[in-house]
Scaffold this active site. Structure first.
Site, mmCIF file in Angstrom:
data_model
loop_
_atom_site.group_PDB
_atom_site.id
_atom_site.type_symbol
_atom_site.label_atom_id
_atom_site.label_comp_id
_atom_site.label_asym_id
_atom_site.label_seq_id
_atom_site.Cartn_x
_atom_site.Cartn_y
_atom_site.Cartn_z
ATOM 1 N N ASP A 11 -13.735 2.652 -4.194
ATOM 2 C CA ASP A 11 -13.622 1.847 -5.109
ATOM 3 C C ASP A 11 -16.306 1.752 -5.112
ATOM 4 O OD1 ASP A 11 -13.996 -0.809 -7.957
ATOM 5 O OD2 ASP A 11 -15.256 -0.868 -5.767
ATOM 6 N N ASP A 106 -13.915 4.361 -11.819
ATOM 7 C CA ASP A 106 -15.046 3.837 -10.583
ATOM 8 C C ASP A 106 -13.744 2.953 -9.219
ATOM 9 O OD1 ASP A 106 -13.201 0.985 -11.892
ATOM 10 O OD2 ASP A 106 -15.484 0.047 -11.208
ATOM 11 N N GLU A 107 -12.502 3.705 -9.791
ATOM 12 C CA GLU A 107 -11.839 2.830 -8.682
ATOM 13 C C GLU A 107 -10.884 4.785 -8.639
ATOM 14 O OE1 GLU A 107 -10.409 -0.695 -7.843
ATOM 15 O OE2 GLU A 107 -10.420 -0.041 -10.299
#
Length: 419
Positions: A11, A106-107
């Site tokens: 993350d 973002d992950e």
């Protein structure tokens, strides 16, 4: 003996804000948030750790954030840049394993089971990933590690994000002492409503669910939520125990079931049928363009809308099955107009949505006696090529030049935000 999987959920910390600060050394020690500085009623999309320490939270109003922190630097989002950085991070992950599954911008999940002989233990792989991503992008990455995707996700959210080193492993050795001690609302996919159900059942910690026999848990769920709760009970029981056999699947999407496009509108500006149908056509054009890009034609057209008179709100979502599957804009637009005119109550519109479903591969084009569909497809495909090369506003319908048109504005945006 079967090797236990080793999965990570990586993350990017305060991703949008981190990207902005990486490109602006002068902002290194300043509170930074991403949002539209020209709209105080807009929301904060991301805040850096310094801003968060001043009380700034995501999804709060820009005006409220500035009231809390007058020296807050609010930067307009640049979605194209964030996507490019996210893709660069994916490439870094793929240098460690070919099993990388994007979960959000973002992950990303990584299955590093086969990477351990080459790069070392999971924690060492995580440290190498953190270093490479930070040096390449300026984004600090937190890594949760576990034998399943669900444990990797909860390891990231509940532990890795709170540790200075940004790494935490959650498995059979510590699930009882770490995960099961957490409040039940910290279990993945447990929102406020489900939390209230669990608390009424006397289940306050994740371990309270995990320690129950599945049959007993199902009986309690039926008493609390009704006879149809067995599937939910099994899901939450397995989540509490970290059971998740789903693999890490490389790539972003499989076969699509629908192609859709929607737009939030200022209700004060969209009161007349003429203005609304301008946007309706623009949505149809984009849906059909996406279908052709991805190699689909569809047979079911759906139009959804939210309308208001300032006091009350109403909505509808209706569909129509076409005689033949298509991705021709004029055919889908005719159906969309018919649906909208039939079900619109005449109030101002605050949201409009169009989708095409029952998708199939084009195969061959069904000919008709009165329309040259092959010529129509060639014309739209030529327009697609021009838009792909010069931008989606290189060719627009004449109606999009009217004040009610939104296509030109949308051409400079991704997901409703500026590129």
């Amino acid at each position: 003996m079967k090797t236990e999987r080793v999965i990570m959920l990586a993350d990017g910390q305060s991703f949008y804000a981190s990207v902005e600060k990486a490109g602006r050394p002068d902002l290194k020690n300043k509170p930074v948030a991403v949002g539209d500085p020209s709209r105080r009623s807009g929301i904060i999309l991301a805040a850096c750790p310094i801003a968060k320490s001043r009380g700034i939270t995501t999804a709060e109003r820009v005006g409220e954030a500035l009231a809390k922190c007058p020296d807050l630097v609010v930067i307009r989002p640049r979605m194209q840049t964030y996507i490019a950085v996210s893709l660069l991070i994916t490439e870094i992950f793929e240098s460690f394993t070919d099993q990388v599954e994007p979960y959000s911008i973002d992950e990303q999940f990584l299955d590093v089971t086969g990477s351990i002989p080459y790069f070392g233990p999971p924690e060492e792989i995580a440290r190498q990933i953190q270093t490479r991503v930070l040096l390449s992008t300026g984004v600090w990455t937190r890594c949760g590690i576990g034998p399943s995707k669900i444990l990797a996700k909860m390891a990231t959210d509940n532990f890795a994000k709170k540790k200075p080193e940004g790494i935490f492993k959650l498995d059979a050795a510590n699930i009882e002492t770490e995960l099961w001690q957490l409040p039940v609302h910290q279990m993945f996919m447990t929102a406020s409503r489900m939390t209230r159900h669990f608390k009424r059942m006397g289940l306050h910690q994740i371990g309270d669910i995990a320690r129950l026999d599945l049959g007993d848990f199902k009986r309690r769920m039926r008493q609390e939520m009704g006879k149809q709760s067995d599937i939910q009970a099994e899901y939450y029981w397995q989540t509490a125990r970290g059971i998740d056999p789903s693999p890490v699947v490389a790539g972003i999407r499989g076969r699509l079931k629908s192609v859709s496009h929607g737009k939030a509108l200022r209700s004060s500006l969209y009161r007349s049928l003429e203005d609304i149908e301008v946007v309706l056509l623009e949505l149809v054009v984009e849906v059909c363009r996406r279908c052709r890009r991805w190699g689909y034609i569809g047979r079911v057209v759906t139009v959804g809308a939210v309308e208001t008179d300032g006091r009350r709100t109403a909505s509808f979502s209706r569909q129509m099955t076409l005689p033949e599957a298509t991705s021709l804009s004029h055919e889908v637009a005719a159906a969309a107009r018919h649906i909208f005119r039939k079900y619109w109550r005449g109030m101002s519109l605050s949201r409009l949505h169009v989708s095409l479903t029952d998708l199939t591969d084009p195969g061959g084009v069904q000919l008709t006696l009165f329309d040259d569909r092959i010529k129509a497809y060639r014309l739209e495909q030529a327009a697609d090529l021009i838009k792909d090369r010069y931008g989606s506003d290189a060719i627009v319908s004449a109606s999009s030049l009217l004040e009610s048109g939104v296509a030109r504005e949308r051409a400079g945006q991704i997901g409703g935000h500026y590129k």
